[in-house]
Design a protein around this motif. Structure first.
Motif, mmCIF file in Angstrom:
data_model
loop_
_atom_site.group_PDB
_atom_site.id
_atom_site.type_symbol
_atom_site.label_atom_id
_atom_site.label_comp_id
_atom_site.label_asym_id
_atom_site.label_seq_id
_atom_site.Cartn_x
_atom_site.Cartn_y
_atom_site.Cartn_z
ATOM 1 N N ILE A 353 37.285 -57.848 -2.366
ATOM 2 C CA ILE A 353 35.465 -57.731 -2.457
ATOM 3 C C ILE A 353 34.977 -58.984 -1.753
ATOM 4 N N CYS A 354 33.952 -58.853 -1.202
ATOM 5 C CA CYS A 354 33.056 -59.896 -0.574
ATOM 6 C C CYS A 354 32.599 -60.927 -1.493
ATOM 7 N N ALA A 355 33.049 -62.233 -1.597
ATOM 8 C CA ALA A 355 32.467 -63.211 -2.656
ATOM 9 C C ALA A 355 31.045 -63.318 -2.552
ATOM 10 N N ILE A 356 30.253 -63.179 -1.336
ATOM 11 C CA ILE A 356 28.807 -62.980 -1.353
ATOM 12 C C ILE A 356 28.100 -62.113 -2.030
ATOM 13 N N CYS A 357 28.377 -61.083 -1.371
ATOM 14 C CA CYS A 357 27.434 -59.555 -1.752
ATOM 15 C C CYS A 357 28.020 -58.682 -2.833
ATOM 16 N N GLY A 358 29.409 -59.183 -2.840
ATOM 17 C CA GLY A 358 30.159 -58.110 -4.173
ATOM 18 C C GLY A 358 30.560 -56.875 -3.651
ATOM 19 N N ARG A 371 36.911 -57.670 6.495
ATOM 20 C CA ARG A 371 35.740 -58.531 6.734
ATOM 21 C C ARG A 371 34.630 -57.803 6.005
ATOM 22 N N CYS A 372 33.552 -58.524 5.924
ATOM 23 C CA CYS A 372 32.156 -58.114 5.292
ATOM 24 C C CYS A 372 31.261 -58.229 6.308
ATOM 25 N N ARG A 373 30.678 -57.041 6.989
ATOM 26 C CA ARG A 373 30.227 -56.909 8.261
ATOM 27 C C ARG A 373 28.676 -57.832 8.079
ATOM 28 N N LYS A 374 28.142 -57.649 7.085
ATOM 29 C CA LYS A 374 26.869 -58.164 6.739
ATOM 30 C C LYS A 374 27.062 -59.865 6.420
ATOM 31 N N CYS A 375 28.001 -60.242 5.683
ATOM 32 C CA CYS A 375 28.174 -61.640 5.240
ATOM 33 C C CYS A 375 28.883 -62.618 6.393
ATOM 34 N N LYS A 376 29.569 -61.839 7.115
ATOM 35 C CA LYS A 376 30.734 -62.425 7.958
ATOM 36 C C LYS A 376 32.131 -62.925 7.090
ATOM 37 N N THR A 377 32.268 -62.799 5.981
ATOM 38 C CA THR A 377 33.190 -63.153 5.216
ATOM 39 C C THR A 377 34.440 -62.254 5.636
ATOM 40 N N ARG A 378 35.639 -63.066 5.392
ATOM 41 C CA ARG A 378 37.101 -62.243 5.839
ATOM 42 C C ARG A 378 38.151 -62.559 4.849
HETATM 43 ZN ZN LIG Z 1 29.307 -59.412 1.804
#
Ligand SMILES: [Zn+2]
Length: 422
Positions: A353-358, A371-378
């Motif tokens: 799960i993306c730590a920024i947007c959940g 990866r999260c396409r929106k927040c660029k987290t990996r």
């Molecule tokens: Zn995200």
């Protein structure tokens, strides 16, 4: 003199019913010979016996008469007139047991409910105690006749059986289905297992050519008479209340309490174990799974007629601790009910799960991690998450339409969380 009359195996799949025949005998006794004391008893024997008649139920009743010979003559007349003696699988037997001797038949009766008893054993007892009897053809009914007299009922329920007018035998039964559901709605659990709400079925009405119009199950005479007032059917010819071992689990051998070395076919058990693999469906909608027990690995089955119960079974996972109740046939326990003692922790691998947007990440390509396409987290690997289980611990049972005569429904049991199929 007070004599127990035990009778069995007078019916066939083409007609008659031992309870009806016993009712005719009791009527004759009351009008010609003496008194019938208390209610008659309808005793179901081991339900897995391969050569049983339909329900494998035998009947006994206590009479007070002057002369046993007269009694035997009346019984013989009724049996010859009404039993399905010409049917190749019908081998009636009747015993006449002195009141004080009945206690000596207790362990035999217990075995006839739980075990496989041979005709020789019945004949041995008859010889040992000089028990007067009537034997027709092979006389296999003598087993049930003795057991019905000897059965000790630590627990019991009642059944009010109404019989059709003889000219109606074999024709379709007329009844108002809705009135049976109304009755159940009003009286349950004082009456029980007469309808199946989920499967929209009236289960207390047979569809065989036998004389029975319906058999109402209940806990008290009063409740049964209330039920009788509420249901609407074609008129009945006669009726009788039986004390029964229905809904008592008297057929179940509790392997936690009785020391046995292995499980055998044609017996019914309560066994504890641990689920070893995922449940699986086979063609026809039957569901199977295996459990590891102190007797080794055992296969369990929830067959198609058990309907919604199968959805519970499909939710079992390896490691779950269970207590199963049912009959062993073809080395498989046919489930009547199950207690889920402990649910195993089951983990599934999922995308992180993306730590920024959940939101859940997506694959970044083969071998590229996530990866999260929106927040660029990996993230580099999948995560293990605890599977949320769709079932909880406690008892689950098959619905009334699939319930056996002897199976104790959860509504009649104490304890742990009960998931009742009414
Ligand atoms: Zn995200």
């Amino acid at each position: 003199m007070r004599v127990w009359v035990g009778i069995d195996d007078t019916d066939s799949s083409r007609g008659m019913c031992t309870t009806y025949l016993a009712t005719l005998i009791m009527e004759r006794v009351e009008s010609e010979l003496g008194r019938v004391e208390g209610f008659p008893r309808l005793i179901r024997l081991n339900p897995t016996i391969p050569y049983k008649t339909r329900g494998n139920g035998a009947v006994s009743f206590l009479v007070d008469v002057e002369d046993r010979e007269d009694l035997m003559e009346v019984v013989n007349e009724v049996v010859l007139e009404h039993a399905m003696i010409e049917d190749e699988n019908t081998d009636p037997g009747v015993v006449f047991v002195d009141d004080d001797l009945a206690l000596k038949l207790k362990s035999f009766a217990d075995r006839a409910m739980k075990d496989v008893v041979m005709l020789d054993e019945a004949l041995f007892l008859i010889g040992k105690y000089f028990i007067p009897h009537l034997k027709y053809k092979k006389g296999r009914g003598l087993i049930g006749a003795l057991a019905a007299v000897g059965a000790e009922l630590n627990d019991h329920t009642l059944e009010l059986i109404a019989y059709r007018y003889p000219e109606k035998f074999g024709t379709e039964r007329e009844y108002d289905e809705e009135s049976f559901f109304d009755m159940d709605f009003e009286l349950y659990p004082l009456t029980f297992d007469n309808v199946d709400w989920c499967n929209e079925k009236v289960v207390c009405i047979p569809n065989t050519p036998c004389p029975v119009l319906y058999g109402l199950r209940g806990e008290s005479v009063e409740a049964l008479y209330d039920a009788l007032d509420m249901i609407r059917t074609e008129p009945y010819d006669r009726k009788m209340i039986f004390i029964t071992n229905h809904a008592t689990d008297m057929h179940i051998i509790d392997t936690d309490r009785i020391s046995i070395t292995g499980l055998e076919n044609y017996r019914s058990y309560k066994v504890t174990g641990r689920v070893t693999g995922e449940p699986y469906d086979i063609e026809g909608g039957h569901v199977f799974f295996e459990i590891d027990t102190r007797f080794g690995e055992i296969k369990c089955a929830a067959f198609e007629p058990t309907k919604q119960f199968r959805n519970i079974i499909r939710q079992l996972r390896p490691g779950d601790e269970v207590e199963v109740y049912g009959s062993m046939k073809k080395d498989t326990i046919n489930l009547e009910k199950i207690r889920i003692v402990k649910l195993a922790k089951v983990y599934v691998e999922r995308n992180p799960i993306c730590a920024i947007c959940g939101k859940r990440m997506e694959s970044a390509g083969k071998g590229q991690g996530f990866r999260c396409r929106k927040c660029k987290t990996r993230a580099s690997r999948k995560v293990k998450e605890l599977l949320s289980r769709e079932i909880e611990t406690g008892f689950y049972e098959v619905p009334p339409s699939a319930r056996r005569h002897l199976s104790r429904p959860l509504i009649r049991m104490d304890g742990d969380k009960r998931h009742i199929f009414r």
